[in-house]
Design a protein around this motif. Structure first.
Motif, PDB file in Angstrom:
ATOM      1  N   LYS A   7       0.860  -1.330   0.023  1.00  0.00           N
ATOM      2  CA  LYS A   7      -0.111  -0.017  -0.019  1.00  0.00           C
ATOM      3  C   LYS A   7       0.897   1.329   0.010  1.00  0.00           C
ATOM      4  N   LEU A   8       1.926   1.284   0.749  1.00  0.00           N
ATOM      5  CA  LEU A   8       2.957   2.285   0.901  1.00  0.00           C
ATOM      6  C   LEU A   8       3.932   2.422  -0.412  1.00  0.00           C
ATOM      7  N   VAL A   9       4.026   1.488  -1.043  1.00  0.00           N
ATOM      8  CA  VAL A   9       4.639   1.617  -2.426  1.00  0.00           C
ATOM      9  C   VAL A   9       3.751   1.943  -3.431  1.00  0.00           C
ATOM     10  N   LYS A  10       2.563   1.850  -3.578  1.00  0.00           N
ATOM     11  CA  LYS A  10       1.548   1.929  -4.371  1.00  0.00           C
ATOM     12  C   LYS A  10       1.123   3.603  -4.344  1.00  0.00           C
ATOM     13  N   ALA A  11       1.010   3.820  -3.069  1.00  0.00           N
ATOM     14  CA  ALA A  11       0.375   5.654  -2.736  1.00  0.00           C
ATOM     15  C   ALA A  11       1.783   6.136  -3.319  1.00  0.00           C
ATOM     16  N   ARG A  12       3.030   5.750  -2.996  1.00  0.00           N
ATOM     17  CA  ARG A  12       4.242   6.677  -3.299  1.00  0.00           C
ATOM     18  C   ARG A  12       4.143   6.783  -4.769  1.00  0.00           C
ATOM     19  N   LYS A  13       4.246   5.582  -5.380  1.00  0.00           N
ATOM     20  CA  LYS A  13       4.197   5.648  -7.057  1.00  0.00           C
ATOM     21  C   LYS A  13       3.173   6.444  -7.489  1.00  0.00           C
ATOM     22  N   ASP A  14       1.931   6.311  -7.087  1.00  0.00           N
ATOM     23  CA  ASP A  14       0.970   7.086  -7.663  1.00  0.00           C
ATOM     24  C   ASP A  14       1.041   8.372  -7.454  1.00  0.00           C
ATOM     25  N   LYS A  15       1.771   8.903  -6.298  1.00  0.00           N
ATOM     26  CA  LYS A  15       2.251  10.521  -6.486  1.00  0.00           C
ATOM     27  C   LYS A  15       3.339  10.828  -7.196  1.00  0.00           C
ATOM     28  N   GLY A  16       3.854   9.842  -7.762  1.00  0.00           N
ATOM     29  CA  GLY A  16       5.052  10.174  -8.548  1.00  0.00           C
ATOM     30  C   GLY A  16       6.391  10.362  -8.025  1.00  0.00           C
ATOM     31  N   LEU A  17       6.369   9.826  -6.810  1.00  0.00           N
ATOM     32  CA  LEU A  17       7.599  10.237  -5.880  1.00  0.00           C
ATOM     33  C   LEU A  17       8.388   8.951  -6.122  1.00  0.00           C
ATOM     34  N   THR A  18       9.810   9.047  -6.013  1.00  0.00           N
ATOM     35  CA  THR A  18      10.770   8.035  -5.732  1.00  0.00           C
ATOM     36  C   THR A  18      10.921   7.978  -4.196  1.00  0.00           C
ATOM     37  N   GLN A  19      11.607   6.694  -3.682  1.00  0.00           N
ATOM     38  CA  GLN A  19      11.784   6.459  -2.409  1.00  0.00           C
ATOM     39  C   GLN A  19      12.706   7.796  -1.747  1.00  0.00           C
ATOM     40  N   ALA A  48       4.534   8.644  10.508  1.00  0.00           N
ATOM     41  CA  ALA A  48       3.518   7.984   9.858  1.00  0.00           C
ATOM     42  C   ALA A  48       2.486   9.037   9.580  1.00  0.00           C
ATOM     43  N   ILE A  49       2.023   9.982  10.117  1.00  0.00           N
ATOM     44  CA  ILE A  49       1.024  11.026   9.941  1.00  0.00           C
ATOM     45  C   ILE A  49       1.762  11.868   8.805  1.00  0.00           C
ATOM     46  N   LYS A  50       3.004  12.358   8.817  1.00  0.00           N
ATOM     47  CA  LYS A  50       3.421  12.998   7.915  1.00  0.00           C
ATOM     48  C   LYS A  50       3.352  12.330   6.583  1.00  0.00           C
ATOM     49  N   VAL A  51       3.715  11.037   6.559  1.00  0.00           N
ATOM     50  CA  VAL A  51       3.724  10.271   5.205  1.00  0.00           C
ATOM     51  C   VAL A  51       2.217  10.387   4.664  1.00  0.00           C
ATOM     52  N   ALA A  52       1.574   9.867   5.373  1.00  0.00           N
ATOM     53  CA  ALA A  52      -0.098   9.806   5.023  1.00  0.00           C
ATOM     54  C   ALA A  52      -0.682  11.210   4.472  1.00  0.00           C
ATOM     55  N   ASN A  56      -1.457  11.777   0.595  1.00  0.00           N
ATOM     56  CA  ASN A  56      -3.114  12.116   0.554  1.00  0.00           C
ATOM     57  C   ASN A  56      -4.070  11.031   1.085  1.00  0.00           C
ATOM     58  N   THR A  57      -3.381  10.320   2.119  1.00  0.00           N
ATOM     59  CA  THR A  57      -4.317   9.111   2.329  1.00  0.00           C
ATOM     60  C   THR A  57      -4.424   8.982   4.021  1.00  0.00           C
ATOM     61  N   GLU A  58      -4.798   7.991   4.408  1.00  0.00           N
ATOM     62  CA  GLU A  58      -4.897   7.812   6.046  1.00  0.00           C
ATOM     63  C   GLU A  58      -3.831   6.869   6.412  1.00  0.00           C
ATOM     64  N   VAL A  59      -3.600   7.222   7.690  1.00  0.00           N
ATOM     65  CA  VAL A  59      -2.350   6.395   8.602  1.00  0.00           C
ATOM     66  C   VAL A  59      -2.986   4.924   8.381  1.00  0.00           C
ATOM     67  N   SER A  60      -4.022   4.897   8.883  1.00  0.00           N
ATOM     68  CA  SER A  60      -4.520   3.560   9.184  1.00  0.00           C
ATOM     69  C   SER A  60      -4.285   2.522   7.767  1.00  0.00           C
TER      70      SER A  60
END
Length: 74
Positions: A7-19, A48-52, A56-60
């Motif tokens: 989920k984290l990998v997909k959310a990051r890639k969906d935002k066009g961000l690299t690690q 975790a809050i900052k990442v979310a 643009n998603t939820e921590v949970s």
């Protein structure tokens, strides 16, 4: 047991961000992001809050544990 955080990998890639991009925004090392994504560690609550927020998603959603069924022979 280590579980990859897809989920984290997909959310990051969906935002066009690299690690590295995400790491820069969070002021952490790229290896920290890799460890989170590969299940070697998890972020502290504040991170975790900052990442979310950045993704643009939820921590949970990003960091909820995978529920697995374990069967034992007894």
């Amino acid at each position: 047991m280590r579980v990859k955080n897809i989920k984290l990998v997909k959310a990051r890639k969906d935002k066009g961000l690299t690690q590295e991009n995400l790491a820069d925004k969070l002021n952490v090392k790229k290896s920290t992001i890799s460890n989170w994504e590969n299940g070697y560690s998890s972020p502290q609550v504040a991170q975790a809050i900052k990442v979310a927020m950045l993704l643009n998603t939820e921590v949970s959603f990003l960091f909820s544990s995978e529920v697995q069924d374990f069967h034992t022979d007894e």
